[in-house]
Design an enzyme around this catalytic site. Sequence first.
Site, PDB file in Angstrom:
ATOM      1  N   ARG A 191       8.328   3.880   3.495  1.00  0.00           N
ATOM      2  CA  ARG A 191       9.209   4.530   4.476  1.00  0.00           C
ATOM      3  C   ARG A 191       9.594   5.963   4.106  1.00  0.00           C
ATOM      4  O   ARG A 191      10.684   6.424   4.427  1.00  0.00           O
ATOM      5  CB  ARG A 191      10.486   3.697   4.724  1.00  0.00           C
ATOM      6  N   CYS A 240      15.062  -1.750  11.469  1.00  0.00           N
ATOM      7  CA  CYS A 240      15.651  -2.295  10.241  1.00  0.00           C
ATOM      8  C   CYS A 240      16.675  -1.326   9.660  1.00  0.00           C
ATOM      9  O   CYS A 240      16.411  -0.127   9.541  1.00  0.00           O
ATOM     10  CB  CYS A 240      14.561  -2.584   9.209  1.00  0.00           C
ATOM     11  N   GLU A 310      17.915   2.075   5.307  1.00  0.00           N
ATOM     12  CA  GLU A 310      16.628   2.643   5.728  1.00  0.00           C
ATOM     13  C   GLU A 310      16.884   3.667   6.832  1.00  0.00           C
ATOM     14  O   GLU A 310      16.214   4.681   6.921  1.00  0.00           O
ATOM     15  CB  GLU A 310      15.699   1.532   6.251  1.00  0.00           C
TER      16      GLU A 310
HETATM   17  C1  LIG Z   1      13.197  -1.840  18.120  1.00  0.00           C
HETATM   18  C2  LIG Z   1      12.758  -1.037  16.929  1.00  0.00           C
HETATM   19  C3  LIG Z   1      11.701  -1.483  16.149  1.00  0.00           C
HETATM   20  C4  LIG Z   1      11.282  -0.761  15.031  1.00  0.00           C
HETATM   21  N1  LIG Z   1      10.245  -1.230  14.277  1.00  0.00           N
HETATM   22  C5  LIG Z   1       9.828  -0.526  13.214  1.00  0.00           C
HETATM   23  C6  LIG Z   1       8.730  -0.994  12.414  1.00  0.00           C
HETATM   24  O1  LIG Z   1       8.140  -2.038  12.666  1.00  0.00           O
HETATM   25  N2  LIG Z   1       8.337  -0.232  11.369  1.00  0.00           N
HETATM   26  C7  LIG Z   1       8.940   0.958  11.054  1.00  0.00           C
HETATM   27  O2  LIG Z   1       8.529   1.617  10.097  1.00  0.00           O
HETATM   28  N3  LIG Z   1       9.997   1.410  11.790  1.00  0.00           N
HETATM   29  C8  LIG Z   1      10.447   0.709  12.843  1.00  0.00           C
HETATM   30  N4  LIG Z   1      11.504   1.171  13.576  1.00  0.00           N
HETATM   31  C9  LIG Z   1      12.200   2.394  13.163  1.00  0.00           C
HETATM   32  C10 LIG Z   1      11.700   3.679  13.846  1.00  0.00           C
HETATM   33  O3  LIG Z   1      11.223   3.405  15.133  1.00  0.00           O
HETATM   34  C11 LIG Z   1      10.594   4.364  13.053  1.00  0.00           C
HETATM   35  O4  LIG Z   1      11.056   4.755  11.783  1.00  0.00           O
HETATM   36  C12 LIG Z   1      10.071   5.612  13.809  1.00  0.00           C
HETATM   37  O5  LIG Z   1       8.862   6.010  13.225  1.00  0.00           O
HETATM   38  C13 LIG Z   1      11.062   6.766  13.799  1.00  0.00           C
HETATM   39  O6  LIG Z   1      10.559   7.757  14.673  1.00  0.00           O
HETATM   40  P1  LIG Z   1      11.517   8.682  15.545  1.00  0.00           P
HETATM   41  O7  LIG Z   1      10.658   9.673  16.232  1.00  0.00           O
HETATM   42  O8  LIG Z   1      12.399   7.887  16.403  1.00  0.00           O
HETATM   43  O9  LIG Z   1      12.336   9.396  14.383  1.00  0.00           O
HETATM   44  P2  LIG Z   1      13.907   9.731  14.370  1.00  0.00           P
HETATM   45  O10 LIG Z   1      14.668   8.456  14.348  1.00  0.00           O
HETATM   46  O11 LIG Z   1      14.243  10.703  15.421  1.00  0.00           O
HETATM   47  O12 LIG Z   1      14.020  10.421  12.944  1.00  0.00           O
HETATM   48  C14 LIG Z   1      13.827   9.695  11.751  1.00  0.00           C
HETATM   49  C15 LIG Z   1      13.772  10.696  10.577  1.00  0.00           C
HETATM   50  O13 LIG Z   1      12.604  11.488  10.727  1.00  0.00           O
HETATM   51  C16 LIG Z   1      12.945  12.863  10.791  1.00  0.00           C
HETATM   52  N5  LIG Z   1      12.058  13.491  11.762  1.00  0.00           N
HETATM   53  C17 LIG Z   1      11.816  13.115  13.044  1.00  0.00           C
HETATM   54  N6  LIG Z   1      10.924  13.942  13.618  1.00  0.00           N
HETATM   55  C18 LIG Z   1      10.609  14.875  12.693  1.00  0.00           C
HETATM   56  C19 LIG Z   1       9.759  16.014  12.683  1.00  0.00           C
HETATM   57  N7  LIG Z   1       9.031  16.400  13.762  1.00  0.00           N
HETATM   58  N8  LIG Z   1       9.691  16.752  11.540  1.00  0.00           N
HETATM   59  C20 LIG Z   1      10.412  16.400  10.439  1.00  0.00           C
HETATM   60  N9  LIG Z   1      11.232  15.338  10.395  1.00  0.00           N
HETATM   61  C21 LIG Z   1      11.327  14.579  11.507  1.00  0.00           C
HETATM   62  C22 LIG Z   1      14.402  12.913  11.248  1.00  0.00           C
HETATM   63  O14 LIG Z   1      15.051  14.096  10.808  1.00  0.00           O
HETATM   64  C23 LIG Z   1      14.955  11.674  10.576  1.00  0.00           C
HETATM   65  O15 LIG Z   1      15.307  11.938   9.240  1.00  0.00           O
HETATM   66  C24 LIG Z   1      11.935   0.450  14.692  1.00  0.00           C
HETATM   67  C25 LIG Z   1      13.000   0.916  15.498  1.00  0.00           C
HETATM   68  C26 LIG Z   1      13.407   0.181  16.603  1.00  0.00           C
HETATM   69  C27 LIG Z   1      14.537   0.695  17.452  1.00  0.00           C
END
Ligand SMILES: Cc1cc2nc3c(=O)[nH]c(=O)nc-3n(C[C@H](O)[C@H](O)[C@H](O)COP(=O)(O)OP(=O)(O)OC[C@H]3O[C@@H](n4cnc5c(N)ncnc54)[C@H](O)[C@@H]3O)c2cc1C
Length: 317
Positions: A191, A240, A310
């Site tokens: 992660r 998570c 996380e």
């Molecule tokens: C229902 C549900 C199921 C999920 N299942 C999983 C799973 O199976 N596995 C898993 O790993 N995760 C899971 N997640 C968590 C999440 O979806 C992932 O971590 C996802 O990849 C985060 O992407 P995001 O674009 O929403 O990032 P955000 O939540 O917007 O950001 C997360 C982090 O990344 C940074 N970030 C975002 N975009 C950029 C960028 N362009 N440049 C630099 N930094 C950036 C942000 O600053 C922050 O620190 C789940 C979430 C939900 C709600």
Amino acid sequence: MLDLEHKLKQGFNGELRFNEPMSEHTSLKIGGPAEVMAFPEDPLSLRNILFVAKEEGLAVHVFGGGTNLLVSDKGIKGLAISLKAFGSIEAVHSRTSSATESADEESEEQDVTLFVGSGVPLAKLINYARKNGYTGLEALTGIPGLMGGAVYMNAGSFGTEMKDVIVSVAIMSKEGHLIILEKDKLNFAYRTSGLPDDSLILSANISLKKDEPEAIEKRIKEYMAKKKDAHPLGGLSAGCIFRNPEGNYAGRLIDNASCKGMKQGNVEVSTVHANYFINQGGASCSDFIKLMNSVREKVRQSSGIMLEPEIHIVGEV
Ligand SMILES: Cc1cc2nc3c(=O)[nH]c(=O)nc-3n(C[C@H](O)[C@H](O)[C@H](O)COP(=O)(O)OP(=O)(O)OC[C@H]3O[C@@H](n4cnc5c(N)ncnc54)[C@H](O)[C@@H]3O)c2cc1C
């Protein structure tokens, strides 16, 4: 504020919003207002607002889909940036690989390299790969959010992580420098991409292999069914909440500590998957944090293990 708005608009293509409620940009629907939220449409506009942020001493926070974030009720001081306009997917390179030659002279695999903008929803990328017959992403089905967030978090499920397909990542530093990092220069781990905190991911090149769209679709359906079985995908959550400790599962530890169904205000520990906390409507960040602390303490008492978050917590809590 008018002066700041004027400066931010210089050489900037895109939208600027002031006092923007972050609850509208997070899957948890929690979070107070960001002083300024910017939606640049190109790298030059991004670089120009980063320069202004530096000059004005504004903290910079980059957002993807907000699906792994808990934002303070007090909101965010400074500049929140969304790169959702960086939304293109392009095949940049395709070649016949020799990977199968020794095993079977007849069979040929095709590798493809895709350029993927950081604003592409992961679901859209998986769908693109399915339609075009590219395999490698199926196990990530059901993970919400955008490409930039998935790369930054090294998102993963069912034994596959983003790092497995990454070739290189293009970033812009908060100083506005554009840097391309090949995979061997990145420190991907559980992660995390190991990227410096001041990196804004603009795009990534990923490598996938050719396969039959029907076979890919079948695997996508199987993974989705597994995920739906074990995860409360319908509720307002951030996935998570705690990292899995080495050799164990946070969800199992929380369940063993009898925390399923525990509540604080309008936040509940999911009864389906104990490592998901659900906003049942109108929940606050402070209630969320209180519930995280209570669960951590109960797990510590029952197992001796201190869980680490996380999710990323943004703003003052
Ligand atoms: C229902 C549900 C199921 C999920 N299942 C999983 C799973 O199976 N596995 C898993 O790993 N995760 C899971 N997640 C968590 C999440 O979806 C992932 O971590 C996802 O990849 C985060 O992407 P995001 O674009 O929403 O990032 P955000 O939540 O917007 O950001 C997360 C982090 O990344 C940074 N970030 C975002 N975009 C950029 C960028 N362009 N440049 C630099 N930094 C950036 C942000 O600053 C922050 O620190 C789940 C979430 C939900 C709600």
